[in-house]
Design a protein around this motif. Structure first.
Motif: not given
Length: 293
Positions: A164-183
């Motif tokens: 569900d996550i898209t990563f591109a050149d120096r960008s992503s669709n992680l556009d939620e107000p706050v990112l809490l953690s990642a694996e």
């Protein structure tokens, strides 16, 4: 009643932001907070919305330029232990987004986990690196992500899986107000080999880029995968160009150094000059990689 009445133990008023950002310039935040738990963060965001007050998340400050007049908003910095926990289970590492990227790279290398060492020398926190898909010629952080835990605009916690996550050149669709953690899912390798690669990358970057405060990360995004913003600035003859106390680095054209006494306005004028010159000479519109608050 003050907007954050009852939050005085971790919310401050008119806090200078220059010491919190790499450029060391800019005005104050109207409100500044370091919540110590998810509950405190949720309560803080609820109050901000009730007061119709905008909020911004500040990580390591390496990609932020604060205007001289400051920020009429609540600036939140997630740096307490709750937002900076790191745990390793076999080849999977779970990390809070407040963790400095350099600390994460060092810890994974010592644990004999390879992959993130390609990001050696990139400043900032894990959260900023995820949102902007930080990377180098060797790759980017997105390729190692398994999932991310985020806080949406309704203050709901969600886990976003890799599909569900898209990563591109120096960008992503992680556009939620706050990112809490990642694996992250990495590869087992001899720790000494990983550390050697880290050192080689660091040596090369140190020779070619300005390091330390009074600068920031890269100012502009590369306009195309095979077109370097720094090379365009160099070819335009702009290295060493100054506006007031701001100067294009003589080491790398995509960095601006703010000398003692510089103002944010100096940096902004220099950015505008660079964009105009590159457009006039090469027809490329340079897009900012840093955030201007």
């Amino acid at each position: 009643m003050p907007p954050f009445d009852g939050f005085q133990d971790f919310v401050r008023v008119d806090v200078p932001l220059a010491p919190q950002v790499w450029f060391r310039v800019g005005g104050p935040a109207r409100f500044f907070a370091r919540p110590r738990s998810l509950d405190e963060l949720l309560a803080l965001l609820d109050r901000a919305r009730q007061e119709s007050l905008a909020f911004k998340i500040l990580g390591g400050g390496s990609n932020v330029l604060v205007r001289d007049e400051g920020v009429d908003a609540l600036v939140i910095q997630l740096e307490s232990p709750f937002f900076s926990d790191v745990s390793i289970d076999d080849n999977v590492i779970k990390v809070g987004t407040a963790v400095p990227l350099t600390a994460l790279i060092s810890q994974t290398a010592r644990a004999g986990l390879a992959g993130l060492e390609i990001l050696t020398g990139i400043p900032g926190t894990v959260g900023g690196a995820l949102r902007g898909n930080a990377g180098s010629r060797q790759g980017s952080i997105g390729q190692y992500v398994r999932r991310a835990t985020v806080l949406d605009a309704s203050n709901e916690v969600h886990v976003r899986e890799r599909d569900d996550i898209t990563f591109a050149d120096r960008s992503s669709n992680l556009d939620e107000p706050v990112l809490l953690s990642a694996e992250f899912e990495l590869t087992h390798e001899d720790p000494e080999s990983v550390v050697r690669r880290m050192r080689r990358i660091w040596i090369i970057k140190k020779e070619n880029q300005p390091y330390g405060h009074q600068s920031s990360g890269c100012i502009f995004k590369n306009p195309a995968p095979d077109v370097s913003a720094g090379a365009l600035v160099d070819q335009a003859g702009l290295k060493g160009t100054r506006c007031g106390g701001a100067e294009v680095s003589d080491r790398h054209g995509n960095f601006i150094v703010a000398h003692p006494g510089a103002k944010a306005a100096d940096v902004l004028r220099l950015i505008d000059q660079i964009q105009q010159r590159v457009w006039q000479q090469f027809g490329y519109e340079l897009e900012l990689q840093i955030q201007v608050w």
